[in-house]
Design a protein around this motif. Structure first.
Motif, PDB file in Angstrom:
ATOM      1  N   MET A 233      17.211  49.204  21.040  1.00 20.20           N
ATOM      2  CA  MET A 233      17.462  49.279  19.587  1.00 20.20           C
ATOM      3  C   MET A 233      18.610  50.234  19.240  1.00 20.20           C
ATOM      4  O   MET A 233      19.531  49.831  18.513  1.00 20.20           O
ATOM      5  CB  MET A 233      16.192  49.689  18.824  1.00 20.20           C
ATOM      6  CG  MET A 233      15.220  48.559  18.616  1.00 20.20           C
ATOM      7  SD  MET A 233      15.849  47.304  17.503  1.00 20.20           S
ATOM      8  CE  MET A 233      14.441  46.199  17.450  1.00 20.20           C
TER       9      MET A 233
ATOM     10  N   ILE B 164      22.100  49.169  17.449  1.00 24.38           N
ATOM     11  CA  ILE B 164      22.576  49.777  16.196  1.00 24.38           C
ATOM     12  C   ILE B 164      23.969  50.391  16.395  1.00 24.38           C
ATOM     13  O   ILE B 164      24.863  50.230  15.552  1.00 24.38           O
ATOM     14  CB  ILE B 164      21.552  50.814  15.673  1.00 24.38           C
ATOM     15  CG1 ILE B 164      20.285  50.074  15.219  1.00 24.38           C
ATOM     16  CG2 ILE B 164      22.121  51.629  14.505  1.00 24.38           C
ATOM     17  CD1 ILE B 164      19.114  50.946  14.917  1.00 24.38           C
TER      18      ILE B 164
ATOM     19  N   ILE C  46      26.444  47.608  16.454  1.00 25.91           N
ATOM     20  CA  ILE C  46      26.637  47.010  15.116  1.00 25.91           C
ATOM     21  C   ILE C  46      27.630  47.845  14.300  1.00 25.91           C
ATOM     22  O   ILE C  46      28.534  47.304  13.662  1.00 25.91           O
ATOM     23  CB  ILE C  46      25.275  46.890  14.364  1.00 25.91           C
ATOM     24  CG1 ILE C  46      24.385  45.842  15.041  1.00 25.91           C
ATOM     25  CG2 ILE C  46      25.477  46.563  12.892  1.00 25.91           C
ATOM     26  CD1 ILE C  46      22.932  45.881  14.632  1.00 25.91           C
ATOM     27  N   PHE C  47      27.471  49.167  14.355  1.00 27.84           N
ATOM     28  CA  PHE C  47      28.294  50.011  13.483  1.00 27.84           C
ATOM     29  C   PHE C  47      29.593  50.509  14.124  1.00 27.84           C
ATOM     30  O   PHE C  47      30.520  50.871  13.412  1.00 27.84           O
ATOM     31  CB  PHE C  47      27.455  51.178  12.950  1.00 27.84           C
ATOM     32  CG  PHE C  47      26.423  50.722  11.961  1.00 27.84           C
ATOM     33  CD1 PHE C  47      26.802  50.389  10.668  1.00 27.84           C
ATOM     34  CD2 PHE C  47      25.096  50.549  12.334  1.00 27.84           C
ATOM     35  CE1 PHE C  47      25.865  49.925   9.754  1.00 27.84           C
ATOM     36  CE2 PHE C  47      24.156  50.086  11.429  1.00 27.84           C
ATOM     37  CZ  PHE C  47      24.536  49.765  10.137  1.00 27.84           C
TER      38      PHE C  47
ATOM     39  N   MET D 237      33.461  39.380   3.811  1.00 29.13           N
ATOM     40  CA  MET D 237      32.219  40.007   3.347  1.00 29.13           C
ATOM     41  C   MET D 237      32.215  41.525   3.502  1.00 29.13           C
ATOM     42  O   MET D 237      31.471  42.223   2.823  1.00 29.13           O
ATOM     43  CB  MET D 237      31.028  39.399   4.085  1.00 29.13           C
ATOM     44  CG  MET D 237      30.713  37.990   3.659  1.00 29.13           C
ATOM     45  SD  MET D 237      29.191  37.398   4.354  1.00 29.13           S
ATOM     46  CE  MET D 237      29.763  36.528   5.785  1.00 29.13           C
ATOM     47  N   GLY D 238      32.970  42.022   4.451  1.00 30.88           N
ATOM     48  CA  GLY D 238      33.014  43.473   4.673  1.00 30.88           C
ATOM     49  C   GLY D 238      31.762  44.007   5.339  1.00 30.88           C
ATOM     50  O   GLY D 238      31.101  43.295   6.108  1.00 30.88           O
ATOM     51  N   SER D 239      31.388  45.240   4.979  1.00 33.98           N
ATOM     52  CA  SER D 239      30.292  45.930   5.684  1.00 33.98           C
ATOM     53  C   SER D 239      28.933  45.238   5.534  1.00 33.98           C
ATOM     54  O   SER D 239      28.098  45.317   6.439  1.00 33.98           O
ATOM     55  CB  SER D 239      30.196  47.362   5.189  1.00 33.98           C
ATOM     56  OG  SER D 239      29.911  47.360   3.807  1.00 33.98           O
ATOM     57  N   VAL D 240      28.708  44.573   4.399  1.00 34.84           N
ATOM     58  CA  VAL D 240      27.381  43.981   4.153  1.00 34.84           C
ATOM     59  C   VAL D 240      27.033  42.882   5.174  1.00 34.84           C
ATOM     60  O   VAL D 240      25.858  42.582   5.412  1.00 34.84           O
ATOM     61  CB  VAL D 240      27.283  43.470   2.682  1.00 34.84           C
ATOM     62  CG1 VAL D 240      27.985  42.143   2.497  1.00 34.84           C
ATOM     63  CG2 VAL D 240      25.846  43.376   2.243  1.00 34.84           C
TER      64      VAL D 240
ATOM     65  N   LYS E 154      27.041  43.156   8.182  1.00 31.20           N
ATOM     66  CA  LYS E 154      26.333  43.765   9.312  1.00 31.20           C
ATOM     67  C   LYS E 154      24.805  43.602   9.213  1.00 31.20           C
ATOM     68  O   LYS E 154      24.096  43.839  10.183  1.00 31.20           O
ATOM     69  CB  LYS E 154      26.730  45.236   9.456  1.00 31.20           C
ATOM     70  CG  LYS E 154      28.174  45.382   9.981  1.00 31.20           C
ATOM     71  CD  LYS E 154      28.568  46.801  10.212  1.00 31.20           C
ATOM     72  CE  LYS E 154      30.043  46.916  10.592  1.00 31.20           C
ATOM     73  NZ  LYS E 154      30.348  46.424  11.932  1.00 31.20           N
ATOM     74  N   ILE E 155      24.327  43.180   8.039  1.00 29.13           N
ATOM     75  CA  ILE E 155      22.901  42.844   7.885  1.00 29.13           C
ATOM     76  C   ILE E 155      22.556  41.696   8.839  1.00 29.13           C
ATOM     77  O   ILE E 155      21.462  41.631   9.393  1.00 29.13           O
ATOM     78  CB  ILE E 155      22.586  42.434   6.415  1.00 29.13           C
ATOM     79  CG1 ILE E 155      22.747  43.636   5.485  1.00 29.13           C
ATOM     80  CG2 ILE E 155      21.180  41.861   6.295  1.00 29.13           C
ATOM     81  CD1 ILE E 155      22.580  43.308   4.000  1.00 29.13           C
TER      82      ILE E 155
ATOM     83  N   TYR F 107      23.230  41.079  11.878  1.00 25.60           N
ATOM     84  CA  TYR F 107      22.822  41.392  13.258  1.00 25.60           C
ATOM     85  C   TYR F 107      21.329  41.685  13.390  1.00 25.60           C
ATOM     86  O   TYR F 107      20.812  41.740  14.501  1.00 25.60           O
ATOM     87  CB  TYR F 107      23.650  42.568  13.800  1.00 25.60           C
ATOM     88  CG  TYR F 107      25.117  42.253  13.856  1.00 25.60           C
ATOM     89  CD1 TYR F 107      25.615  41.348  14.787  1.00 25.60           C
ATOM     90  CD2 TYR F 107      26.001  42.811  12.933  1.00 25.60           C
ATOM     91  CE1 TYR F 107      26.966  41.033  14.811  1.00 25.60           C
ATOM     92  CE2 TYR F 107      27.348  42.501  12.966  1.00 25.60           C
ATOM     93  CZ  TYR F 107      27.828  41.613  13.902  1.00 25.60           C
ATOM     94  OH  TYR F 107      29.152  41.287  13.930  1.00 25.60           O
ATOM     95  N   PHE F 108      20.647  41.924  12.271  1.00 20.25           N
ATOM     96  CA  PHE F 108      19.187  42.023  12.329  1.00 20.25           C
ATOM     97  C   PHE F 108      18.507  40.875  11.602  1.00 20.25           C
ATOM     98  O   PHE F 108      17.384  40.526  11.926  1.00 20.25           O
ATOM     99  CB  PHE F 108      18.694  43.378  11.795  1.00 20.25           C
ATOM    100  CG  PHE F 108      18.674  44.424  12.876  1.00 20.25           C
ATOM    101  CD1 PHE F 108      17.715  44.377  13.875  1.00 20.25           C
ATOM    102  CD2 PHE F 108      19.629  45.411  12.940  1.00 20.25           C
ATOM    103  CE1 PHE F 108      17.706  45.296  14.908  1.00 20.25           C
ATOM    104  CE2 PHE F 108      19.632  46.346  13.963  1.00 20.25           C
ATOM    105  CZ  PHE F 108      18.656  46.288  14.954  1.00 20.25           C
TER     106      PHE F 108
ATOM    107  N   LEU G 258      15.598  38.703  13.493  1.00 16.83           N
ATOM    108  CA  LEU G 258      14.283  38.706  12.831  1.00 16.83           C
ATOM    109  C   LEU G 258      13.822  37.275  12.590  1.00 16.83           C
ATOM    110  O   LEU G 258      12.651  36.939  12.811  1.00 16.83           O
ATOM    111  CB  LEU G 258      14.358  39.460  11.498  1.00 16.83           C
ATOM    112  CG  LEU G 258      14.289  40.985  11.546  1.00 16.83           C
ATOM    113  CD1 LEU G 258      14.669  41.572  10.186  1.00 16.83           C
ATOM    114  CD2 LEU G 258      12.911  41.475  11.926  1.00 16.83           C
TER     115      LEU G 258
ATOM    116  N   THR H 181      15.973  40.915   3.613  1.00 12.64           N
ATOM    117  CA  THR H 181      17.354  41.193   4.049  1.00 12.64           C
ATOM    118  C   THR H 181      18.315  40.090   3.575  1.00 12.64           C
ATOM    119  O   THR H 181      19.450  40.369   3.219  1.00 12.64           O
ATOM    120  CB  THR H 181      17.442  41.350   5.579  1.00 12.64           C
ATOM    121  OG1 THR H 181      16.848  40.204   6.189  1.00 12.64           O
ATOM    122  CG2 THR H 181      16.776  42.597   6.074  1.00 12.64           C
TER     123      THR H 181
END
Lengths: 224, 49
Positions: free
Chosen positions: A18, A22, A25-26, A35-38, A40-41, A43-44, A48, A95
């Motif tokens: 994990m 993370i 991802i960052f 879309m930019g930074s959002v 990155k949602i 990747y989970f 899920l 999410t």
């Protein structure tokens, strides 16, 4: 190796994977252009969703096996996977909504993918409600097995909904390609692996808890 | 603005998953208490017989 030990093994693997996921991802995966930074949602969100599908597939198999064998262990597996699947689907919906607001300018729209996912959540959440409502053990297990088998019909519908109907939900995994840049794909695979290890650990722990609870109940309230 | 949604989403994921694990841990604790009660009951039954 006992069920709880195996659960700890996978939980340990998830605890290692994990933070790696993370970090990737960052710090490794690039920013998506529009879309930019959002983004990155994602990747989970996707791991899920796949773990939730896996849960419902296990529930489907456990349902069939319970109806064939009537062994309590299959009912425990079914209960564990349905519960985990509902938790994961809830997180997928949350999410997804949080991702949708800045991109689609709405938290929710009655898009085929979103609607079928919500139906999936309702089907399995009602299976959990049914479990707590029916007291007789055999009846409860039978009803839930039937519901898990019938409910599984919605899983391929959710998966193919964005391909079959007009949908604003993006399709990342196509039959001929994956619509991702290589560093994004590697990050996604690591996240998937981390989530899978977490799912297995959680599932094994939940099954062992279910079996222990059933055994304790039987000893405290023995049947004549 | 987009960062806020990203942060809230990750908080939701970790709060959701850790909340679920905490619930399972609580159930495990309750089960341990139940088993303790059961072993006490069995001991009492043994002694009385």
């Amino acid at each position: 190796m006992t069920l709880t030990n195996r659960s700890s093994l996978f939980a340990g693997a998830a605890a290692l994977l994990m933070p790696v996921a993370i970090g990737m991802i960052f710090f490794y995966a690039p920013l998506e252009k529009t879309m930019g930074s959002v983004q990155k949602i994602f990747y989970f969100h996707l791991p899920l969703a796949f773990s939730a599908f896996l849960s419902f597939f296990v529930a489907f198999v456990a349902g069939i096996m319970y109806l064939r064998t009537r062994r309590q262990v299959w009912d425990a597996r079914l209960a564990a996977s349905v519960e985990i699947g509902v938790v994961f689907t809830t997180l997928v919906l949350i999410t997804g909504s949080l991702w949708g607001k800045p991109i689609w300018n709405t938290y929710w729209t009655w898009d085929p993918r979103l609607t079928t996912s919500l139906i999936l959540w309702f089907i399995y959440a009602s299976c959990l409600i049914l479990r707590s409502a029916v007291e007789e053990e055999g009846k409860r297990a039978t009803y839930c097995a039937v519901m898990a088998i019938v409910g599984f019909v919605d899983v391929p519908i959710v998966f193919f909904s964005a391909r079959l109907w007009r949908s604003i939900h993006p399709v990342v995994i196509r039959s001929d390609s994956v619509g991702l840049e290589s560093s994004m794909l590697i990050t996604l695979l690591v996240s998937m692996l981390a989530m899978l290890a977490f799912w297995i650990g959680l599932y094994k722990f939940r099954v062992s808890l279910q079996l222990q609870e059933a055994a304790a109940n039987e000893l405290l309230n023995p049947k004549d | 603005m987009k960062d806020t949604f990203l942060i809230i989403a990750y908080m939701a994921i970790w709060l959701g998953l850790s909340g679920y694990i905490a619930t399972l841990a609580h159930r495990q604790k309750k089960l341990s208490l139940r088993i303790e009660l059961l072993s006490k009951r069995l001991n009492t039954e043994k002694e009385s017989s």
